[in-house]
Design an enzyme around this catalytic site. Structure first.
Site, PDB file in Angstrom:
ATOM      1  CD  GLU A 181      59.577  29.108  32.308  1.00 21.20           C
ATOM      2  OE1 GLU A 181      60.611  29.611  31.839  1.00 21.20           O
ATOM      3  OE2 GLU A 181      59.581  28.265  33.219  1.00 21.20           O
ATOM      4  CD  GLU A 378      58.943  24.102  31.385  1.00 26.10           C
ATOM      5  OE1 GLU A 378      59.923  24.429  32.082  1.00 26.10           O
ATOM      6  OE2 GLU A 378      58.663  24.651  30.302  1.00 26.10           O
TER       7      GLU A 378
HETATM    8  C1  BG6 Z   1      61.994  26.685  31.876  1.00 28.75           C
HETATM    9  C2  BG6 Z   1      61.862  26.577  30.396  1.00 28.75           C
HETATM   10  O1  BG6 Z   1      62.520  27.932  32.139  1.00 28.75           O
HETATM   11  O2  BG6 Z   1      62.851  25.847  32.559  1.00 28.75           O
HETATM   12  C3  BG6 Z   1      62.596  25.424  29.764  1.00 28.75           C
HETATM   13  O3  BG6 Z   1      60.539  26.635  29.966  1.00 28.75           O
HETATM   14  C4  BG6 Z   1      63.882  25.177  30.512  1.00 28.75           C
HETATM   15  O4  BG6 Z   1      62.783  25.714  28.411  1.00 28.75           O
HETATM   16  C5  BG6 Z   1      63.539  24.788  31.935  1.00 28.75           C
HETATM   17  O5  BG6 Z   1      64.718  24.253  29.937  1.00 28.75           O
HETATM   18  C6  BG6 Z   1      64.733  24.452  32.798  1.00 28.75           C
HETATM   19  O6  BG6 Z   1      65.674  25.468  32.731  1.00 28.75           O
HETATM   20  P1  BG6 Z   1      67.168  25.200  32.305  1.00 28.75           P
HETATM   21  O7  BG6 Z   1      67.732  26.537  32.099  1.00 28.75           O
HETATM   22  O8  BG6 Z   1      67.777  24.489  33.436  1.00 28.75           O
HETATM   23  O9  BG6 Z   1      67.126  24.400  31.067  1.00 28.75           O
END
Ligand code: BG6
Length: 482
Positions: A181, A378
């Site tokens: 990211e 993701e």
């Molecule tokens: C992304 C990241 O921003 O989203 C992850 O690459 C992160 O590391 C995921 O865990 C979800 O965000 P969060 O803050 O809910 O864990």
């Protein structure tokens, strides 16, 4: 049960799950590991941001120190992943296990061995590892002693780390990503993002935005060099970028709103222009001139960027944003002040707007612009889960989220012709939240019995979504019934 026919994905499509080392491994000091940024971040929650402390302080809670103890429990966890049907698993290599301080000349063999064993275990179970080199976990020593990514010396430290990993693991790992990211530092006014992405702690007299642009440039150079090194070591390796894709829509059809949304997309995604196309966009160079920003970019740098374009675009997708004309004379976008709520969308309990169609929109937008294969590395839904007395977790809200998003993904492939390598939903096993440090913001299809303070049996339990995703994978994406 709703009968929903999805599209079948190609035979070689990668169905997986995604995590990052610092959010699940724990064992923060095992086998010579150094202190990373994540190790000095305390737990927080929706209301209270995580704190960054100068050292690890007694009495404070640092959830990344324990994660979900994957460091010791991975053989059983990988068996569960295989049972779900995964054929790939995205994780990161904790930089501090390989170079504890970041500036050593020789790597830590115990750290390399840990990943070699982990990747072997994956491969034995029919799962190919997909690896991010830098996922919010740079050595804290590089922050304190070198000023993080504003310092060009860090480029050499990173490429040394990358080279060691490519050499050691090229027979086990084909798909790599350089920086997770990378574009989230566009929220430069939020110190959390600057630190997580670039290891920047701001000096009083510094312009935040200018520092961010310089740090990002140094990361681009490091990434481009890493792409080249990887191909020299093994031409079969595929090295991708990784951006957080949250499309920014105009609030209305008012032309000034449209222009603002266009500038918003340019601001948030110029990173992809540099990494996929090998050059900075013209509007940004004009922007720097107008603001009197002096970003150090040499002619050699420009050549490195052109020669080190990525093989594919990895991206995360959780939500979309919206914006409107901010009334300023100059056309510019500030992510911290110029986003507005989209009245057509619902939000998660953490305020993330839920928008499955935005995934298809974002994929088409990237395809039109960057012309690269894509990889959804993701996607997921953070929610409070309830464990029933008989040890079940009925997470129909999560199944619904995945159903809607997977269907849009499949349309993007089958109807829009997008070349998609795979899909790895985020946190398919519960882990520590990156933004809040909570355990109770759960994404998993596998439940982990642990609370925000690290109490619990660490037992793994299959949620309803586990069985649902298993059925989706078994049918190669065709059976989306729920
Ligand atoms: C992304 C990241 O921003 O989203 C992850 O690459 C992160 O590391 C995921 O865990 C979800 O965000 P969060 O803050 O809910 O864990």
């Amino acid at each position: 049960m709703k009968q929903i026919q999805g599209y079948q994905m190609p035979k070689d499509f990668l169905w997986g799950g995604a995590v990052a080392a610092h959010q699940l491994e724990g064992a923060w000091q095992a086998d010579g590991k150094g202190v990373s940024i994540a190790d000095v971040m305390t737990g927080g929650n929706k209301e209270q941001a995580r704190q960054v402390t100068k050292t690890v302080e007694k009495g404070k809670v640092y959830p990344n120190h324990w994660g979900i103890d994957f460091y010791h429990q991975y053989p059983q966890d990988i068996k569960l992943f295989a049972e779900m049907g995964l054929n790939c698993f995205r994780t990161s290599i904790a930089w501090t296990r390989i170079f504890p301080n970041g500036d050593e000349s020789e790597p830590n063999e115990a750290g390399l061995k840990f990943y070699e064993n982990l990747f072997d275990e994956c491969l034995k179970n029919g799962i190919q590892p997909v690896i991010t080199l830098s996922h919010f976990e740079m050595p804290y020593h590089l922050v304190k002693e070198y000023g993080g990514w504003r310092n060009r010396e860090v480029i050499d430290f990173f490429t040394r780390f990358a080279e060691v990993c490519f050499k050691r693991f090229h027979n086990q790992v084909k798909y790599w990503m350089t920086f997770n990211e990378i574009n989230n530092q566009t929220s430069w006014a939020d110190p959390h993002h600057l630190l997580q992405n670039s290891g920047l702690i701001l000096n009083d007299d510094e312009n935040l935005e200018e520092a961010m642009f310089q740090a990002a440039h140094n990361e681009f150079i490091a990434s481009a060099k890493a792409v080249k090194i990887a191909h020299e070591i093994d031409n079969n390796l595929q090295v991708g970028a990784m951006v957080a894709m949250s499309p920014i829509y105009p609030m209305t059809a008012k032309p000034a709103d449209i222009l603002e949304a266009q500038r918003a997309m340019q601001t948030r995604y110029y990173y992809g222009d540099v990494q996929a196309l090998g050059e900075y966009p013209a509007w940004l160079i004009k922007y720097w001139d107008r603001h009197d920003y002096h970003i150090e970019i040499s002619d050699l740098d420009r050549q490195i960027l052109r020669e080190g374009t990525v093989d594919y675009m990895g991206f995360s997708y959780y939500m979309s944003f919206a914006t409107k004309d901010n009334g300023d004379e100059e056309l510019h976008f500030n992510e911290n002040t110029d986003l507005v709520d989209n009245p057509y969308l619902e939000k998660s309990d953490w305020g993330w707007q839920i928008d499955a169609k935005g995934l298809r929109y974002g994929m088409n937008w990237m395809n039109d612009r960057w012309h690269k294969p894509q990889f959804i590395v993701e996607n997921g839904f953070g929610a409070y889960d309830k464990l029933t007395d008989d040890g079940k977790i009925h997470d129909d809200y999560r199944i619904k989220y995945f159903h809607d998003h997977i269907l849009e993904m499949e349309k993007a492939v089958a109807e829009d012709g997008i070349d998609l390598i795979g899909y790895t939903p985020w946190g398919h096993i519960d882990l520590i939240s990156a933004s809040t440090g909570e355990m109770k913001k759960r994404y998993g299809m596998i439940y982990v019995d642990q609370d925000d303070e690290g109490n619990g049996s660490l037992k793994r339990l299959k949620k309803d979504s586990f069985y649902w995703y298993q059925q989706v994978i078994a049918s190669r994406g065709e059976n989306l019934n729920f």
